[in-house]
Design an enzyme around this catalytic site. Sequence first.
Site, short mmCIF file in Angstrom:
data_model
loop_
_atom_site.label_atom_id
_atom_site.label_comp_id
_atom_site.label_asym_id
_atom_site.label_seq_id
_atom_site.Cartn_x
_atom_site.Cartn_y
_atom_site.Cartn_z
N ARG C 615 0.85 -1.20 0.00
CA ARG C 615 0.00 0.00 0.00
C ARG C 615 0.88 1.25 0.00
O ARG C 615 1.84 1.35 0.77
CB ARG C 615 -0.89 -0.02 1.23
CG ARG C 615 -1.67 1.27 1.44
CD ARG C 615 -2.64 1.14 2.60
NE ARG C 615 -3.82 0.38 2.19
CZ ARG C 615 -4.57 -0.34 3.03
NH1 ARG C 615 -4.25 -0.42 4.30
NH2 ARG C 615 -5.62 -0.98 2.58
N ILE C 616 0.54 2.19 -0.84
CA ILE C 616 1.27 3.45 -0.89
C ILE C 616 0.54 4.43 0.02
O ILE C 616 -0.59 4.84 -0.25
CB ILE C 616 1.37 3.96 -2.34
CG1 ILE C 616 2.08 2.93 -3.23
CG2 ILE C 616 2.09 5.30 -2.38
CD1 ILE C 616 3.48 2.53 -2.77
N LEU C 617 1.19 4.79 1.12
CA LEU C 617 0.51 5.55 2.16
C LEU C 617 0.21 6.97 1.72
O LEU C 617 -0.79 7.56 2.11
CB LEU C 617 1.37 5.56 3.44
CG LEU C 617 1.69 4.16 4.00
CD1 LEU C 617 2.68 4.26 5.14
CD2 LEU C 617 0.41 3.46 4.45
N PRO C 619 0.81 8.78 -2.04
CA PRO C 619 1.41 8.66 -3.38
C PRO C 619 2.29 9.85 -3.76
O PRO C 619 3.25 9.68 -4.52
CB PRO C 619 0.18 8.58 -4.30
CG PRO C 619 -0.92 8.08 -3.44
CD PRO C 619 -0.65 8.64 -2.07
N LYS C 620 2.00 11.04 -3.26
CA LYS C 620 2.84 12.20 -3.59
C LYS C 620 4.23 12.06 -2.97
O LYS C 620 5.24 12.19 -3.65
CB LYS C 620 2.16 13.49 -3.12
CG LYS C 620 2.89 14.74 -3.55
CD LYS C 620 2.18 16.02 -3.13
CE LYS C 620 1.03 16.36 -4.06
NZ LYS C 620 0.52 17.74 -3.85
N GLN C 625 10.02 9.99 -3.27
CA GLN C 625 11.08 9.07 -2.85
C GLN C 625 11.64 8.33 -4.05
O GLN C 625 12.84 8.13 -4.18
CB GLN C 625 10.54 8.07 -1.82
CG GLN C 625 10.37 8.66 -0.44
CD GLN C 625 11.69 9.20 0.07
OE1 GLN C 625 12.62 8.45 0.31
NE2 GLN C 625 11.79 10.50 0.21
N GLY C 691 11.59 3.91 -0.71
CA GLY C 691 12.69 4.87 -0.76
C GLY C 691 13.98 4.29 -1.29
O GLY C 691 14.82 5.01 -1.84
N GLU C 692 14.16 2.99 -1.12
CA GLU C 692 15.36 2.35 -1.64
C GLU C 692 15.08 1.60 -2.93
O GLU C 692 15.93 1.50 -3.81
CB GLU C 692 15.97 1.44 -0.58
CG GLU C 692 16.38 2.25 0.64
CD GLU C 692 17.23 1.48 1.63
OE1 GLU C 692 18.04 2.11 2.31
OE2 GLU C 692 17.06 0.25 1.75
#
Lengths: 316, 214, 732
Positions: C615-617, C619-620, C625, C691-692
Amino acid sequence: MKAFTYERARTPAEAASAAAKDPTARFIAGGTNLLDLMKLEIETPRRLIDVNGLRLDKIEATKDGGLRIGALVRNTDLAADKRVRKDYGVLSRALLAGASGQLRNKATTAGNLLQRTRCPYFYDTNMPCNKRTPGAGCSAIGGFTRSHAVLGTSEACIATHPSDMAVAMRVLDASVETVKPDGVTRSIPIADFHRLPGNTPHVETALTPGELITAVTLPKPVGGMHAYHKVRDRASYAFALVSVATILHKDGSGRVALGGVAHKPWRVEAADSALPQGIKSVSELLLAGAKTTSQNAFKLTLAERALGAAMAQARS
Amino acid sequence: MADTEDLSLSRRDLMAAGAASAAIAGAPATASAATPDAPHLAQVTFKVNGQKRSLTLDTRTTLLDALREHLRLTGTKKGCDHGQCGACTVIVDGRRINSCLSLAVMHEGDEITTIEGLGAPDKLHPLQAAFIKHDGYQCGYCTPGQICSAKAVLDEIKAGVPSHVTADLTDALKVTAEELRERMSGNICRCGAYSNIVEAIGEVAGGLSKGEMA
Amino acid sequence: MKFDTPATTNPIDQLKVVGKPTDRIDGPLKTTGMAPYAYERHDALENVAYGYVLGSAIAKGSIKATDVSRAKAAPGVLTVVTAQTAGKLGKGDFNTAKLLGGPDIQHYHQAVAVVVAETFEQARAAAALIKVDYERAKGTFDLASAKDGAPPAGKDNPDTAVGDFDKAFADAPVKLDETYLTPDHAHAMMEPHATIAAWKGDKLTVWTANQMVAWSRGDVAKTLGIPKDNVRLVSPYIGGGFGGKLFIRADVILAALGAKAAGRPVKIALQRPLMFNNTTHRPATIQRIRIGATQDGKITAIGHESWSGDLPGGGPETATQQTRLLYAGANRMMKMKLAVLDLPEGNAMRAPGEAPGLMALEVAIDELAEKLGVDPIELRVLNDTQVDPEKPGRPFSQRKLIECLRTGADKFGWAKRSARPGQVRAGRWLVGMGVAAAFRNNLVMKSAARVRLEKTGRIVVETDMTDIGTGSYTIIAQTAAEMMGVPLHQVTVKLGDSSFPVSAGSGGQWGANSSTAGVYAACVKLREAVATKLGLDPAIAEFSDGRVKLGNQSLPLAQAAADAPIVAEDAMEYGDLTKTHQQSTFGGHFVEVGVDAATCEIRIRRMLAVCAAGRILNPKAARSQVIGAMTMGAGAALMEELVVDKRIGFFVNHDLAGYEVPVHADIPHQEVIFLDETDPMSSPMKAKGVGELGICGVGAAVANAIYNATGVRVREYPVTLDKLLKDMPVVA
């Protein structure tokens, strides 16, 4: 940074005479390279003479149809000047290829010529360097030399001159006007202004102690198609690996100078004459006598190819 | 008497000319050096974000440190202190500069605008609002410099200052993505918000034109 | 709260606040310059003196004598601290080299002294007056020559083997055997390592820039030999970290020592030219990859060996990590060797292991595809695996690699790519496209938070979590708002203070999922307390619109705190789901480059990443990231290299002019697509990290695009024009 006194000079001659009286004095204008070096104690003036008030910030037409660029004209203003854009495009292009908008807003015409090398060993005071301490030895030789000079080098130094503007000035046959502490003025052809390192790499220009640059003069426009091609890894805000300044005429004649390859902008008269014969002949003459390391030998190939790109760009 | 007819003469020239009676006009010193290492102090007066500020400073103090440490305007950032990152960008007399490579005492009479002068959290400058909307920042450390630079970039384009990617030096300038990218290249963002930053600036500029690269 | 069974439906699934592309709530402070970073705490304390660090002039050896007399006598100087005067110092659990060197010197620019003075200018000038007499010792600085004698990387990184790699490789009809080099990389975050330290009696407070508050608080205490309870570490805003601020550095310890000696608070920012050799970096690797395949492209043998170096006691760059999991293949062999090098300390940088590992593996896959004459995407699809190839009984919790690649191919116009390199020309540019898979494991970490319902109905969250530009403030606020049924602006988030409950911190892309899961746990407790206080059944009460509802009852949330604020604290801890299921994140990177046909200058024209990461908490923030990581990956591909002077033993290009990172002009518009995915194995948030993931594979995609543009394969990063020139035909 060593402590220093700060004063504002009123006239060029007075500035020069003040500087001549004190060997620890330095002029400051834009300060973008001097302060950088002072923070690292590579430059350690004890007296700073601010020359920004000398009113040397105009670009004027000369009697013979050229331009006289005040020493304090900022790089941004010189690049944006309508006459420069129209008649000396190579100069405008070279300036715009250098540094960043912020730095060009501060950096001056004279200061740009007087930039010191970006050799990383020069910048690290733990490393012996003949520029910083004559006779100390050169740490770059045998070390990381990818960006170093391939022409006109010596056993004492293989640094390059980092300026883009100076390469364009060289191809334009500019002259550097100065005033000496005794008030005597002179004009130094750009070809003679920067020196090769030889045994005295710390002596970088023809200026004598206290001598102040007042202007750079351009001869009347030579016409032709102008191009400045700067090659670097990063797309902007980086020093040249190799750069080419060129002015080409319809008949195939022209002029060419290289940056990023030597202790000074590199121009060879015979190479100019060979322009009608094509890139191969020109680069052979320009690069004659090159001395490379395994890390910077690519500059020879690159220079030849960049020359081709610059000529194509000029013709486009 | 200063030559007031010379329009290119800057205000600093006028002040220097007016104030100087000796051959070399020294900045007023309030302390003198007893040893070679003793700091030399000098006074400087300039306007920061419209407010007149007078400081007595070690001559070695950069404009950046004068702002951050003496005036406590810490919005302007020190990223490298050597003109290699752009985090310290401020606007002086309408032009963006690296405040780390400029001595504070050399700004007598100047008008300095920092990020704090552009807007505040409850009164954002359009660029600040656009950076938030487009997420044109991550850690925030380069952000004030990016925004100050962006403001000056839009002014430079309006003023007709060309750039490395301007295809024709004699043409009128357009706000293209390429122009913004080149002109903003003196502001490094290691978080890599570049794509969003260009969109934010483009929006404030009223949209991006299609352009061809040099 | 313990998370040991897969998540079922929970209040987060409402997605009223979570999952929305909300502007980050720290934006107004950051864009106006009002967010205070470590060196800028004029608000917190007065009378702060300035410290300036002197770094060692040699890489290895010892200090024979140090003369600080001139520095001490210099104007404004309050004190000078060296190893001789500092007293006994320990070493933090997370540091390899000592933060204050002397008499032994372990690496170039290791701190050897700090000068504390009234002003920054005085401290800097005085530091230059210190005379240090060194005795140089011979060091080992060259990985290539230290490689052959290097021992295995150690028990934390054992070699792994499945089947019989040697035989399968020998028997394979199609073979690839290539070696790839990645150089040392610098984090080069924009904010230098910086600290203000102040003592009150034996209590120390440090305002510093640090990703891991609890780890670092412990290491400050351990290094200084004081109880952990006597240390408070504050780090609310961090100007970039990328792994470089996971651990304490010299600024913290020297500020503390300087402050003690001067009897004044002291602030220190490491000067930029010192940072590259003084702090940590991503170590260089030499990677040999061997892949055997059938004629139709099925991998039968895959072997990845990696060599890296570090100071004694350090660790390897775990570049083989992804190869254990990314592709199928019955016979597998992974080995890591670790040489002792006397260079500065190697340590974590954004996606340690996978970032350089994929720079090699994903070029190898591209090369294999060419050998086989198959499309590189099809080759990856053909060798996909839905289970851990080393333990086939262990499925991936989610694995949408194929969908990432297919979606990306479609959006990017992959079908237009010429399989034969060097075929596409646009003006002066040779144009090529490249693809690479992105892969990064999902890590979960215990994380605690405290939430408070105030009388006004406002929710206050406190946790020692950090926001290094990632959006922690915002996603934590979104989580609390969703859980407590309040609008986002009704939530206050306080981060980065060791007086708050211990969080997961920011590292290993575990921060977003783990820290919000901790907030989730605390909110579950707060909901129970609130409902109970209101006389409602906590198990079925609904929290929405600032009210607590059950059946036809609906009470204002604030009513529960009418007498006194209600506080709840809890942590999320994890059971065995990471053992029973392999949890990873996936993506596909697509890059188009132009290579100047004459000069070989390389410029990126287009970039697309498609990610599947739970899940993308937000999106912005998540997109940011990913584009940031793509930018760093582009730097690694094209320009970033800490150049080792093997004679002297240091990184030569130790400033931001010499160590080039991408600028605006290097980066085109970047596209990111997130696949719709939730991962109930990861946490109640069903989220993972991005992020990675974003940096993993980018470098290879760029390198593959350069090959596609030019037909010249470069296996030594960064791919710079000098490496292309000699093989590039002269094109008119």
